[in-house]
Design a protein around this motif. Structure first.
Motif, PDB file in Angstrom:
ATOM      1  N   ASN A  88       0.869  -1.182   0.000  1.00 53.53           N
ATOM      2  CA  ASN A  88       0.000   0.000   0.000  1.00 53.53           C
ATOM      3  C   ASN A  88       0.904   1.229   0.000  1.00 53.53           C
ATOM      4  O   ASN A  88       1.061   1.925   1.003  1.00 53.53           O
ATOM      5  CB  ASN A  88      -0.920   0.000   1.228  1.00 53.53           C
ATOM      6  N   TYR A  89       1.556   1.477  -1.132  1.00 58.80           N
ATOM      7  CA  TYR A  89       2.662   2.429  -1.170  1.00 58.80           C
ATOM      8  C   TYR A  89       2.236   3.858  -0.854  1.00 58.80           C
ATOM      9  O   TYR A  89       2.939   4.577  -0.136  1.00 58.80           O
ATOM     10  CB  TYR A  89       3.345   2.372  -2.538  1.00 58.80           C
ATOM     11  N   ASP A  90       1.113   4.291  -1.388  1.00 55.30           N
ATOM     12  CA  ASP A  90       0.688   5.678  -1.165  1.00 55.30           C
ATOM     13  C   ASP A  90       0.409   5.935   0.315  1.00 55.30           C
ATOM     14  O   ASP A  90       0.795   6.972   0.867  1.00 55.30           O
ATOM     15  CB  ASP A  90      -0.553   5.991  -2.003  1.00 55.30           C
ATOM     16  N   THR A  91      -0.270   4.990   0.956  1.00 53.11           N
ATOM     17  CA  THR A  91      -0.542   5.117   2.398  1.00 53.11           C
ATOM     18  C   THR A  91       0.763   5.108   3.183  1.00 53.11           C
ATOM     19  O   THR A  91       0.945   5.881   4.129  1.00 53.11           O
ATOM     20  CB  THR A  91      -1.440   3.956   2.872  1.00 53.11           C
ATOM     21  N   ALA A  92       1.670   4.227   2.787  1.00 55.64           N
ATOM     22  CA  ALA A  92       2.972   4.140   3.460  1.00 55.64           C
ATOM     23  C   ALA A  92       3.715   5.469   3.366  1.00 55.64           C
ATOM     24  O   ALA A  92       4.298   5.945   4.352  1.00 55.64           O
ATOM     25  CB  ALA A  92       3.805   3.019   2.846  1.00 55.64           C
ATOM     26  N   ILE A  93       3.693   6.087   2.196  1.00 61.56           N
ATOM     27  CA  ILE A  93       4.405   7.354   1.983  1.00 61.56           C
ATOM     28  C   ILE A  93       3.867   8.438   2.908  1.00 61.56           C
ATOM     29  O   ILE A  93       4.625   9.191   3.528  1.00 61.56           O
ATOM     30  CB  ILE A  93       4.293   7.777   0.504  1.00 61.56           C
ATOM     31  N   THR A  94       2.545   8.508   3.035  1.00 63.65           N
ATOM     32  CA  THR A  94       1.940   9.513   3.919  1.00 63.65           C
ATOM     33  C   THR A  94       2.397   9.316   5.373  1.00 63.65           C
ATOM     34  O   THR A  94       2.819  10.264   6.048  1.00 63.65           O
ATOM     35  CB  THR A  94       0.399   9.419   3.841  1.00 63.65           C
TER      36      THR A  94
END
Length: 581
Positions: free
Chosen positions: A242-248
């Motif tokens: 879940n890359y986008d969530t991880a980045i946030t």
């Protein structure tokens, strides 16, 4: 990974000079009350106030000539000192307690010194001191200090990748506190265990503990822990892609850690940010994160094993761009970090294979330097590369021939084994389709069986074993899409029981069990059925229940040690010889 977050002894690196205030009120407090006040300030990030009270604590103990409290004062003031000064404080603690027999010392001094070395990235010195601390704690039968030593050694295991060993310790002290650790230390155990679970890919367990810890952090109103859990939650999201969530989440954690001077935590956040951006195929953002990480590593001299992957990305990135200067720069950085890691983490035998090993990088470095100096040596380099390539081709040729001979011998032995077993099975009708090699339990396996029988009733065990015999004799393992869950449903049991029975009674996990049945079936049928041998690999794989021919070929090679083509070739050779005779 997040090893630096979890030091069992509270350590802080930045010092802020505090103004003298309310000193008079401190005179009324007992030493224990002063200590509680210091730790409370540390916990709520009020570093200057904590440092001020620690200095007062030491001065008062010296004035009263109280040896034990002087020693404790040195411990308290070392928290916020720079490394050389902190080391002097701990040496002073050792000196003043040198003649004290029994009690906390010298075990406590070694444990505190170990924590200081760990924080400043000297793992060898940290481990040496932890081991000495453990030795003296055992001599005094001091359960608390034995626990502290074991826990801190577990942090080192966690750092070098021995997560199974570390998780056992963290899990034990999280769930068996026995008045040894307090609530704050229990929270640290949870954080450490989550880190291990993430590295072990026990993601469900990690997620449960993350949710549990986040709720407790809100209740405790700890300013620091929510950002640790933001980091851990982001790392979990990275693991499940879940890359986008991880980045946030990782950006949130990094912003806090970088502003508050938590450099190790900031570095790990940057590393995982880079990996997340790689996951989204955003190379420019990954590059930005890794460049920041390199800058921080140089500034604070804090390294960790995963850095190798960051430098590999940087080297590859600039290699693709044709920027040899930058490529050379990051090769140099890689080599320096790699050397330091090799020097301090001597037992990194379980580390993942390096994408770039040191000798190759050194050679590449020399080639690039020569190329930047002059283009006149292109012919020489080309000839050299041609010779190396030729030697490599020759080497690979002879190596492949040797491997082919080995695989042929394995195939011949397998054919003999199948023919011998076929002859034996012809006298035992009930075992005609039993393709599994007998599993003779070792003493350790027998012990596992005993444990399984204590968990699962004997009736259930026998029922499942009977169903497995039917599963094998009817060759139901050849059906496509069989999973542990689907088999459990078919035989009317649950996956936990089925998995446990297969592990204990078959001596292997479900995937290996299913694969062994299919490969053993293939070995037999290929010998007996000439028509089956003539099928394309994709058709054979389909017949055996595999999704594709590549999966079957890999499974066959892994199980037998030879290739499918070699096995079929040797069967045909043997058949030809029999016809000639």
């Amino acid at each position: 990974m997040m090893k630096y977050f979890f030091l069992f002894i509270i350590l802080f690196s930045s010092f802020i000079t505090a103004q003298q205030n309310k000193t008079d009120s401190l005179d009324e407090l007992k030493y224990s009350e002063l200590k509680d006040k210091i730790y409370d300030h540390f916990q709520h990030n009020r570093i200057s106030e904590a440092a001020q009270i620690a200095k007062y604590y030491l001065q008062r103990a010296k004035k009263e000539k109280n040896t034990l409290e002087i020693a404790e004062g040195y411990n308290l003031v070392h928290f916020d000192a720079d490394f050389p000064t902190a080391l002097l404080y701990i040496d002073s603690m050792a000196s003043i307690t040198n003649n004290i027999k029994g009690g906390l010392y010298p075990a406590r001094t070694y444990l505190i010194k170990g924590g200081l070395y760990y924080t400043h990235n000297n793992l060898k010195a940290a481990l040496d001191n932890y081991i000495l601390g453990l030795k003296y704690a055992k001599e005094q039968n001091d359960k608390k200090q034995i626990a502290y030593a074991n826990i801190n050694i577990a942090y080192i295991n966690n750092y070098i990748g021995k997560n199974i060993e570390a998780a056992k310790v963290f899990r034990y002290y999280l769930y068996h506190r026995d008045n040894i650790i307090d609530d704050q230390q229990s929270s640290q155990m949870r954080l450490a265990l989550i880190s291990c679970y993430l590295e072990m890919n026990k993601l469900d367990s990690a997620n449960i503990l993350i949710n549990e810890g986040q709720k407790l952090a809100l209740i405790n109103k700890n300013k620091y822990e929510p950002y640790l859990y933001s980091y851990l939650s982001g790392s979990y999201d990275l693991k499940v892609k879940n890359y986008d969530t991880a980045i946030t989440k990782l950006n949130n954690a990094y912003n806090y850690f970088s502003k508050s001077g938590e450099n190790s935590s900031a570095n790990y956040s940057l590393y995982n940010l880079g990996k997340s951006y790689e996951g989204t195929k955003n190379k420019e953002k990954a590059l930005e994160a890794y460049i920041k990480l390199d800058s921080s590593v140089q500034k604070h001299d804090l390294v960790f094993p995963e850095l190798r992957e960051a430098y590999t990305f940087l080297v590859d990135y600039y290699k693709e761009k044709g920027n040899k200067e930058k490529q050379l720069y990051y090769i140099d950085r890689f080599l320096k970090v790699d050397k330091k890691l090799d020097e301090q983490v001597l037992y990194l035998s379980t580390e993942l294979p390096k994408k770039y090993d040191t000798p190759n990088l050194l050679q590449e470095k020399e080639n690039i330097i020569e190329d930047l100096k002059t283009r006149k040596n292109i012919l020489y380099i080309s000839v050299s590369l041609l010779i190396i390539t030729l030697l490599l081709v020759i080497y690979l040729y002879f190596k492949s021939k040797k491997k082919e001979r080995e695989q042929r011998k394995i195939a011949q032995d397998l054919i003999s084994w199948v023919e011998k077993r076929t002859l034996e099975e012809s006298n035992i009708k009930n075992e005609a389709k039993d393709t599994e090699i007998a599993h003779i339990p070792t003493p350790e396996q027998s012990e596992q069986d005993d444990k399984a029988s204590k968990i699962i009733s004997e009736e259930v065990i026998q029922f499942i074993l009977q169903e497995l015999r039917i599963f094998e004799s009817r060759e139901l393992f050849l059906k496509k899409g069989i999973t542990l869950a689907s088999l459990a449903k078919n035989i009317k049991t649950n996956t936990a029981y089925l998995s446990e029975i297969i592990n204990t009674h078959k001596g292997k996990n479900f995937a290996t069990y299913l694969n062994d049945l299919r490969i053993d079936f293939a070995l037999n049928r290929l010998v007996k059925d000439k028509k089956f041998r003539s099928y394309k690999v994709a058709v054979i794989a389909e017949e055996l229940g595999y999704n594709n021919e590549q999966a079957f070929s890999l499974a066959f090679k892994k199980k037998t040690g030879t290739t499918l083509s070699m096995y079929i070739k040797e069967i045909n050779n043997i058949d030809d010889k029999k016809r000639i005779k």
